[in-house]
Write an enzyme that holds these catalytic residues in place. Structure first.
Site, PDB file in Angstrom:
ATOM      1  N   GLY A 146       9.005  -0.480   8.627  1.00 18.93           N
ATOM      2  CA  GLY A 146       8.513  -1.935   8.108  1.00 18.93           C
ATOM      3  C   GLY A 146       9.493  -2.945   8.458  1.00 18.93           C
ATOM      4  CE  LYS A 179       2.134  -9.405 -10.285  1.00 18.67           C
ATOM      5  NZ  LYS A 179       3.379  -9.462  -9.213  1.00 18.67           N
ATOM      6  N   GLY A 225       8.821  -6.480   8.458  1.00 18.28           N
ATOM      7  CA  GLY A 225       8.081  -7.754   8.135  1.00 18.28           C
ATOM      8  C   GLY A 225       9.052  -8.599   7.572  1.00 18.28           C
ATOM      9  CB  VAL A 280      11.845  -7.956   3.027  1.00 23.72           C
ATOM     10  CG1 VAL A 280      13.182  -7.097   2.385  1.00 23.72           C
ATOM     11  CG2 VAL A 280      11.143  -8.744   2.040  1.00 23.72           C
TER      12      VAL A 280
HETATM   13  P1  NAD Z   1       5.404  -7.938   5.074  1.00 17.91           P
HETATM   14  O1  NAD Z   1       3.906  -7.923   4.877  1.00 17.91           O
HETATM   15  O2  NAD Z   1       5.979  -9.279   5.635  1.00 17.91           O
HETATM   16  O3  NAD Z   1       6.049  -6.545   5.929  1.00 17.91           O
HETATM   17  C1  NAD Z   1       5.581  -5.493   5.913  1.00 17.91           C
HETATM   18  C2  NAD Z   1       5.644  -4.739   7.153  1.00 17.91           C
HETATM   19  O4  NAD Z   1       5.261  -3.504   7.181  1.00 17.91           O
HETATM   20  C3  NAD Z   1       4.538  -5.350   8.310  1.00 17.91           C
HETATM   21  O5  NAD Z   1       5.390  -5.799   9.523  1.00 17.91           O
HETATM   22  C4  NAD Z   1       3.400  -4.227   8.388  1.00 17.91           C
HETATM   23  O6  NAD Z   1       3.171  -4.135   9.818  1.00 17.91           O
HETATM   24  C5  NAD Z   1       4.406  -3.087   8.066  1.00 17.91           C
HETATM   25  N1  NAD Z   1       3.869  -1.858   7.799  1.00 17.91           N
HETATM   26  C6  NAD Z   1       2.632  -1.761   7.124  1.00 17.91           C
HETATM   27  N2  NAD Z   1       2.165  -0.447   6.985  1.00 17.91           N
HETATM   28  C7  NAD Z   1       3.378   0.353   7.561  1.00 17.91           C
HETATM   29  C8  NAD Z   1       3.396   1.678   7.623  1.00 17.91           C
HETATM   30  N3  NAD Z   1       2.515   2.659   7.023  1.00 17.91           N
HETATM   31  N4  NAD Z   1       4.416   2.200   8.322  1.00 17.91           N
HETATM   32  C9  NAD Z   1       5.332   1.030   8.849  1.00 17.91           C
HETATM   33  N5  NAD Z   1       5.530  -0.063   8.745  1.00 17.91           N
HETATM   34  C10 NAD Z   1       4.123  -0.515   8.016  1.00 17.91           C
HETATM   35  O7  NAD Z   1       5.979  -7.688   3.681  1.00 17.91           O
HETATM   36  P2  NAD Z   1       7.399  -8.117   3.025  1.00 17.91           P
HETATM   37  O8  NAD Z   1       7.325  -9.330   2.554  1.00 17.91           O
HETATM   38  O9  NAD Z   1       8.403  -7.945   4.300  1.00 17.91           O
HETATM   39  O10 NAD Z   1       7.666  -6.901   2.024  1.00 17.91           O
HETATM   40  C11 NAD Z   1       7.771  -5.607   2.223  1.00 17.91           C
HETATM   41  C12 NAD Z   1       7.804  -4.876   1.178  1.00 17.91           C
HETATM   42  O11 NAD Z   1       8.912  -5.329   0.045  1.00 17.91           O
HETATM   43  C13 NAD Z   1       6.485  -4.620   0.341  1.00 17.91           C
HETATM   44  O12 NAD Z   1       6.222  -3.355  -0.289  1.00 17.91           O
HETATM   45  C14 NAD Z   1       6.504  -5.826  -0.864  1.00 17.91           C
HETATM   46  O13 NAD Z   1       6.003  -5.389  -1.803  1.00 17.91           O
HETATM   47  C15 NAD Z   1       8.345  -5.626  -1.171  1.00 17.91           C
HETATM   48  N6  NAD Z   1       8.800  -6.771  -1.766  1.00 17.91           N
HETATM   49  C16 NAD Z   1       8.868  -7.778  -1.008  1.00 17.91           C
HETATM   50  C17 NAD Z   1       9.494  -8.976  -1.551  1.00 17.91           C
HETATM   51  C18 NAD Z   1       9.722 -10.420  -0.736  1.00 17.91           C
HETATM   52  O14 NAD Z   1      10.628 -11.226  -1.266  1.00 17.91           O
HETATM   53  N7  NAD Z   1       8.878 -10.444   0.296  1.00 17.91           N
HETATM   54  C19 NAD Z   1      10.266  -8.896  -2.886  1.00 17.91           C
HETATM   55  C20 NAD Z   1      10.170  -7.827  -3.581  1.00 17.91           C
HETATM   56  C21 NAD Z   1       9.384  -6.671  -2.935  1.00 17.91           C
END
Ligand code: NAD
Length: 357
Positions: free
Chosen positions: A188, A90, A190, A192
């Site tokens: 959440g 990392k 977003g 994913v």
């Molecule tokens: P993202 O930023 O696109 O989406 C996160 C969503 O969560 C946003 O819509 C945000 O408004 C919402 N949010 C934030 N705080 C919140 C709360 N307290 N209650 C409800 N909703 C809330 O992120 P993502 O890429 O969708 O990733 C989501 C999670 O998955 C993160 O923890 C990330 O580390 C993990 N993750 C993502 C990936 C990937 O490929 N994107 C891979 C592994 C892990």
């Protein structure tokens, strides 16, 4: 132990609480661009250390080192359990991604990655955009997730893996992976979370959705006819499955006793605030899908994408997350321990076997 060895062992870095058997920790500076970064290579037993680069305005270098050491170790376990022939590493850049980050800074970072001769392969993480990775790629070939090396956004693959992990969890608890009529709380929506919600909806599950960003909730209500919950109460609603796809540390001493669902299986990283919270889930009879096992689809897509190639291998390995979780759950039941303890043991067993071969 000689005097020098003793001094090194008792220095602030070697005594750092997150220091494991990290192979290489590099502190890099670039005067011209203001780059200050730490690159941590935790373990290369299985192959070059793959792990993202995070840009974050750490309050002090100690916190940055903490993140680099902890996250690089996590990548060793994640890559091993995902069946990738890659080690864990990392990088963290100490900078505000909105104010300090420049293309020049990312290029300087790329030059330092290049000096590690491929023992560390970098990729996107928090605070880093695809354009930043293009800047890195101008200086080193040891980078993934750029337009030349990847399949683009890893989120759809993360979502596919989470969906397969949910099915494996449902099969373990209810004896069938049919999702029709099951109620799922997705926290959440977003990159994913929305995609996972879409797959669950198509499989016939009823959705309760929540997000702090109101338009995201509205979109899911319109697309899936979903019910809604207060984001702070998403874990408390009457549902079969709770799917955390927002931030980490959502499973803690306050929330675990309030969970109604039989299963917690979602994408968020570092869901358990402490190991004790995993034990508390088990005591309550709630099945927890270890986060780094279920959310590995993204890293699989970053690791295995080939320029211009199709995504068949990536999909195959991502779908296999369901089988890995099924094996974890069975062994955890047999050994009367938590799934996260078994996930760690399985990753360590793969590393030990590879070190012997
Ligand atoms: P993202 O930023 O696109 O989406 C996160 C969503 O969560 C946003 O819509 C945000 O408004 C919402 N949010 C934030 N705080 C919140 C709360 N307290 N209650 C409800 N909703 C809330 O992120 P993502 O890429 O969708 O990733 C989501 C999670 O998955 C993160 O923890 C990330 O580390 C993990 N993750 C993502 C990936 C990937 O490929 N994107 C891979 C592994 C892990």
């Amino acid at each position: 132990m000689n005097a020098l060895h003793s001094t090194i062992r008792h220095s602030a870095v070697f005594d750092h609480p997150e220091m494991d058997d990290h192979e290489n920790v590099v502190f890099v500076r670039d005067r011209d661009t203001g780059l200050s970064a730490i690159i941590a290579v935790h373990d290369t037993t299985l192959g070059p250390a793959l792990g993202g680069c995070r840009v974050w305005p750490y309050g002090n270098p100690f916190d940055a080192l903490t993140d680099a050491l902890r996250l690089s170790r996590g990548m060793t376990y994640k890559n091993a359990l995902a069946g990738l022939d890659l080690g864990g590493g990392k990088a963290v850049i100490i900078a505000d991604p909105r104010k300090d980050k420049t293309a020049g800074m990312m290029e300087a970072f790329g030059r330092h990655v290049d000096r590690l001769s491929g023992t560390y392969i970098t990729a996107e993480d928090v605070g880093v955009s695809p354009q930043d990775m293009e800047a890195v790629a101008r200086q080193t070939k040891h980078v993934r997730g750029t337009s030349a090396t990847g399949l683009g956004d890893p989120s759809p693959y993360t979502a596919l893996g989470v969906f397969e992990g949910i099915r494996a969890s449902v099969r373990h608890v209810f004896g069938t992976d049919n999702l029709e009529g099951r109620t799922v709380s997705v926290q959440g929506l977003g990159h994913v979370g929305f995609d996972v919600a879409c797959r669950l909806h198509e499989a016939g599950a009823g959705l309760i959705v929540s997000d702090i960003h109101a338009p995201a909730v509205l979109r899911a209500v319109e697309a899936f006819g979903a019910a809604t919950a207060d984001p702070a109460q998403a874990h408390m609603v009457e549902a079969d499955i709770f799917v955390p796809c927002a931030l980490g540390a959502g499973l803690n001493a306050t929330t675990v006793p309030q969970i109604q669902a039989r299963i917690v299986a979602g994408a968020a990283n570092n869901q358990l605030q402490t190991p004790g919270d995993g034990v508390a889930l088990k005591k309550r009879g709630i099945l927890y899908a270890p986060d780094y096992a279920i959310n590995a689809g993204g890293v699989i897509s970053i690791a295995l994408a080939t320029p211009g190639g199709d995504d068949a291998l990536v999909r195959e390995k991502t779908i296999a997350i369901g089988d890995t979780l099924a094996a974890i759950f069975e062994r955890a039941s047999a050994e009367e321990t938590t799934p996260e303890a078994i996930a760690d043991a399985m990753a360590e067993e793969r590393l030990a076997q590879s070190a012997k071969d």
